[in-house]
Design a protein around this motif. Structure first.
Motif, PDB file in Angstrom:
ATOM      1  N   SER A  10       0.736  -5.945   5.609  1.00 13.06           N
ATOM      2  CA  SER A  10       1.835  -5.059   5.997  1.00 13.06           C
ATOM      3  C   SER A  10       1.358  -3.885   6.844  1.00 13.06           C
ATOM      4  N   SER A  11       2.129  -3.583   7.895  1.00 10.54           N
ATOM      5  CA  SER A  11       1.966  -2.362   8.708  1.00 10.54           C
ATOM      6  C   SER A  11       0.561  -2.216   9.280  1.00 10.54           C
ATOM      7  N   LEU A  12      -0.049  -3.355   9.612  1.00 12.46           N
ATOM      8  CA  LEU A  12      -1.449  -3.348  10.049  1.00 12.46           C
ATOM      9  C   LEU A  12      -1.594  -4.101  11.359  1.00 12.46           C
ATOM     10  N   ARG A  13      -2.465  -3.620  12.236  1.00 11.55           N
ATOM     11  CA  ARG A  13      -2.843  -4.380  13.422  1.00 11.55           C
ATOM     12  C   ARG A  13      -4.354  -4.439  13.510  1.00 11.55           C
ATOM     13  N   CYS A  14      -4.884  -5.651  13.528  1.00 11.30           N
ATOM     14  CA  CYS A  14      -6.325  -5.855  13.696  1.00 11.30           C
ATOM     15  C   CYS A  14      -6.588  -6.326  15.121  1.00 11.30           C
ATOM     16  N   GLN A  82      -9.893   2.084   6.743  1.00  8.37           N
ATOM     17  CA  GLN A  82     -10.934   3.066   6.449  1.00  8.37           C
ATOM     18  C   GLN A  82     -12.229   2.759   7.190  1.00  8.37           C
ATOM     19  N   GLU A  83     -12.512   1.461   7.399  1.00  9.38           N
ATOM     20  CA  GLU A  83     -13.744   1.060   8.086  1.00  9.38           C
ATOM     21  C   GLU A  83     -13.579   1.019   9.603  1.00  9.38           C
ATOM     22  N   GLY A  84     -12.396   1.364  10.093  1.00  7.59           N
ATOM     23  CA  GLY A  84     -12.171   1.341  11.535  1.00  7.59           C
ATOM     24  C   GLY A  84     -12.039  -0.061  12.091  1.00  7.59           C
ATOM     25  N   LEU A  85     -11.625  -1.018  11.256  1.00  7.82           N
ATOM     26  CA  LEU A  85     -11.492  -2.409  11.675  1.00  7.82           C
ATOM     27  C   LEU A  85     -10.034  -2.835  11.796  1.00  7.82           C
ATOM     28  N   ALA A  86      -9.127  -1.869  11.704  1.00  6.50           N
ATOM     29  CA  ALA A  86      -7.695  -2.097  11.882  1.00  6.50           C
ATOM     30  C   ALA A  86      -7.041  -0.744  12.107  1.00  6.50           C
ATOM     31  N   VAL A  87      -5.844  -0.769  12.674  1.00 11.80           N
ATOM     32  CA  VAL A  87      -5.063   0.458  12.850  1.00 11.80           C
ATOM     33  C   VAL A  87      -3.680   0.233  12.259  1.00 11.80           C
ATOM     34  N   VAL A  88      -2.968   1.311  12.028  1.00 15.54           N
ATOM     35  CA  VAL A  88      -1.628   1.227  11.465  1.00 15.54           C
ATOM     36  C   VAL A  88      -0.651   0.815  12.564  1.00 15.54           C
ATOM     37  N   MET A  89       0.210  -0.135  12.248  1.00 17.36           N
ATOM     38  CA  MET A  89       1.185  -0.623  13.212  1.00 17.36           C
ATOM     39  C   MET A  89       2.272   0.427  13.452  1.00 17.36           C
ATOM     40  N   PHE A 101       2.389   3.265   3.565  1.00 20.63           N
ATOM     41  CA  PHE A 101       2.329   3.614   4.981  1.00 20.63           C
ATOM     42  C   PHE A 101       1.725   5.004   5.219  1.00 20.63           C
ATOM     43  N   GLU A 102       2.168   6.020   4.488  1.00 19.33           N
ATOM     44  CA  GLU A 102       1.675   7.387   4.711  1.00 19.33           C
ATOM     45  C   GLU A 102       0.187   7.486   4.399  1.00 19.33           C
ATOM     46  N   ALA A 103      -0.250   6.838   3.315  1.00 20.81           N
ATOM     47  CA  ALA A 103      -1.674   6.855   2.971  1.00 20.81           C
ATOM     48  C   ALA A 103      -2.499   6.118   4.023  1.00 20.81           C
ATOM     49  N   MET A 104      -1.918   5.067   4.608  1.00 17.31           N
ATOM     50  CA  MET A 104      -2.614   4.328   5.662  1.00 17.31           C
ATOM     51  C   MET A 104      -2.808   5.193   6.903  1.00 17.31           C
ATOM     52  N   LEU A 105      -1.795   5.988   7.246  1.00 15.28           N
ATOM     53  CA  LEU A 105      -1.912   6.899   8.385  1.00 15.28           C
ATOM     54  C   LEU A 105      -3.035   7.914   8.160  1.00 15.28           C
ATOM     55  N   GLU A 106      -3.135   8.425   6.940  1.00 16.11           N
ATOM     56  CA  GLU A 106      -4.192   9.378   6.617  1.00 16.11           C
ATOM     57  C   GLU A 106      -5.564   8.716   6.706  1.00 16.11           C
TER      58      GLU A 106
END
Length: 208
Positions: A10-14, A82-89, A101-106
């Motif tokens: 969910s809400s992820l782009r690799c 967290q490892e910089g291997l994906a970003v939030v969509m 979602f909010e924790a993912m943005l942080e």
């Protein structure tokens, strides 16, 4: 029940693999493989979305999105961010999104600040494995086979299983992907997902 289900995080782009992988695509895929393959996980379905179906876009495809929890409470998507291997969509205002979602943005902001993975300012060194299963790599694959035979026993990681006697293997030591067949065996053919063609009796069971 022996049924296969497919989910996207969910809400992820690799970074995408494909013919010309984007930077950190192979690292992202390998990270998720080590994290989840063979483990018992908790799947939390969150929303569905339909892609395609428009003019020139091919048939419509419904995709299910979920949060995957492993090792009790570790969030697989969050670890990737967290490892910089994906970003939030990026979502529109009315779009459904991950409950985290909010924790993912942080987490993404922290990865950017730490210049991790995709956010690094250093020149990217491509670590994608050489795919020796492609038709154009046939001559190179023959030379590689000779080298492998000299080495004897070799460690490999199964990447894909098209049927019950054939595998795609990653040889980590050589950073190469090879096609591998079990010697002296014939198994019934499994069904084809891409064409909907049914397999031979017990073909799907052999694949499973």
């Amino acid at each position: 029940a022996g049924q296969e289900r497919r989910f996207s995080l969910s809400s992820l782009r690799c970074p995408r693999m494909g013919r010309d992988p984007e930077p950190y695509a192979s690292e992202s895929k390998e990270s998720l493989r080590k994290m989840l393959i063979g483990r018992k996980v908790k799947v939390v379905p969150e929303y569905k979305r339909t892609f395609g179906g428009g003019e020139g876009q091919g048939p419509a495809e419904a995709r299910s999105f979920a949060t995957i929890i492993y090792n009790n409470e570790r969030n697989a998507g969050m670890v990737q961010i967290q490892e910089g291997l994906a970003v939030v969509m990026k979502h529109g205002g009315a779009d459904e999104r991950s409950a985290h979602f909010e924790a993912m943005l942080e987490a993404e902001e922290a990865a950017r600040s730490g210049k991790k993975g995709m956010h690094s300012t250093s020149d990217y060194s491509n670590t994608a494995a050489t795919d020796l299963t492609k038709p154009e790599a046939r001559d190179r694959a023959k030379r590689f086979l000779t080298a492998l035979q000299r080495q004897g026993k070799t460690r490999g990681v199964v990447q894909f299983i098209p049927n019950a006697t054939r595998f795609k293997l990653l040889i980590p030591k050589e950073n190469a992907v090879v096609s591998f067949a079990l010697v002296g065996m014939r198994c019934p053919q499994c069904g084809r997902r891409d064409t909907g063609q049914p397999g031979e009796p017990y073909g799907d069971e052999a694949l499973a």
